[in-house]
Design an enzyme around this catalytic site. Sequence first.
Site, PDB file in Angstrom:
ATOM      1  N   LYS A   1      -3.053   3.020  -9.843  1.00  0.00           N
ATOM      2  CA  LYS A   1      -2.159   2.914  -8.692  1.00  0.00           C
ATOM      3  C   LYS A   1      -1.061   3.973  -8.764  1.00  0.00           C
ATOM      4  O   LYS A   1      -0.355   4.096  -9.771  1.00  0.00           O
ATOM      5  CB  LYS A   1      -1.544   1.511  -8.664  1.00  0.00           C
ATOM      6  CG  LYS A   1      -0.647   1.228  -7.464  1.00  0.00           C
ATOM      7  CD  LYS A   1      -0.143  -0.211  -7.528  1.00  0.00           C
ATOM      8  CE  LYS A   1       0.742  -0.561  -6.344  1.00  0.00           C
ATOM      9  NZ  LYS A   1       1.238  -1.957  -6.445  1.00  0.00           N
TER      10      LYS A   1
ATOM     11  N   CYS B   1      -2.545  -1.546  -2.781  1.00  0.00           N
ATOM     12  CA  CYS B   1      -1.374  -2.217  -2.214  1.00  0.00           C
ATOM     13  C   CYS B   1      -0.337  -1.253  -1.617  1.00  0.00           C
ATOM     14  O   CYS B   1      -0.535  -0.729  -0.520  1.00  0.00           O
ATOM     15  CB  CYS B   1      -0.765  -3.137  -3.263  1.00  0.00           C
ATOM     16  SG  CYS B   1       0.231  -4.481  -2.567  1.00  0.00           S
TER      17      CYS B   1
ATOM     18  N   GLU C   1      -5.976  -7.120  -5.853  1.00  0.00           N
ATOM     19  CA  GLU C   1      -5.143  -6.482  -6.880  1.00  0.00           C
ATOM     20  C   GLU C   1      -4.828  -7.477  -7.995  1.00  0.00           C
ATOM     21  O   GLU C   1      -4.529  -8.646  -7.742  1.00  0.00           O
ATOM     22  CB  GLU C   1      -3.847  -5.991  -6.235  1.00  0.00           C
ATOM     23  CG  GLU C   1      -2.883  -5.316  -7.194  1.00  0.00           C
ATOM     24  CD  GLU C   1      -1.571  -4.929  -6.531  1.00  0.00           C
ATOM     25  OE1 GLU C   1      -0.877  -4.059  -7.081  1.00  0.00           O
ATOM     26  OE2 GLU C   1      -1.235  -5.500  -5.460  1.00  0.00           O
TER      27      GLU C   1
END
Length: 264
Positions: A115, A149, A48
């Site tokens: 995300k 994540c 990331e």
Amino acid sequence: MRDLSALPDLNVALVQTSMVWQDPAANHAHFSALLDQAKGTDLIILPEMFTTGYSMDAAALAEQDNGASRRWLLEQARRMEAVVTGSLIIQAADGSYRNRMYWARPDGTLAHYDKRHLFRMAGEHKHFAAGSERVLLEVKGWHVRPLVCYDLRFPVWSRDSYDTDLLIYIASWPTARRTAWNRLLPARAIENLCYVAAVNRIGEDGNGHPYSGDSQVLDFHGEPLILPGGEDGVFITSLSASALAKYRQRFPAYQDADGFELSF
């Protein structure tokens, strides 16, 4: 359920390393050298925010969608003859900042996933806009779902009609919460009857937060195929479509799954 038995094996490379804080050019050079070790693979996965480290300074660090890092990813995909994927800070066309995971293909085309779940404990939701679309991508016939994540903590976002063969999680997941990382990843593999490839960084970021790595590739039983701990480097394994197909035939838990609809 798709017939996977005729698909070729998928060779996957995880790039687990540290990053230079908020220095895209230095990180491009660092990752370019590491990628040489991934030659011959089909899919190369970076962490990331691989160009900057996990930073909330979105306004200062954001690139345009056609910026240098996007061009770098496409150049590496062509050079390696493989898909290269990782996330960076992007200013979208609407002016918002996104933690955007790019999927660069060797033919020069590109896809992306923004995300969805922003880590409020670090204030990410104050600096970035959340994505609203789930994405299913393909490489060598394999169906791959990209995630970033904090998405890992929300299993519904990872779940579909069991059409995903490989879940990817890229992360800057700190050492303090490594127990959750190492327990949730096998759960996602087991409940989705699929492979999981997860890449986390190592080292310390500019805020003094340490990262333990713990990148891994898990099979559909949640068992590790790669488990490099805190080592720095490129870690490669091969995923068997025929093994996945046989397991889903032998243990078709997807037939008893609950239906659901996502709301935003």
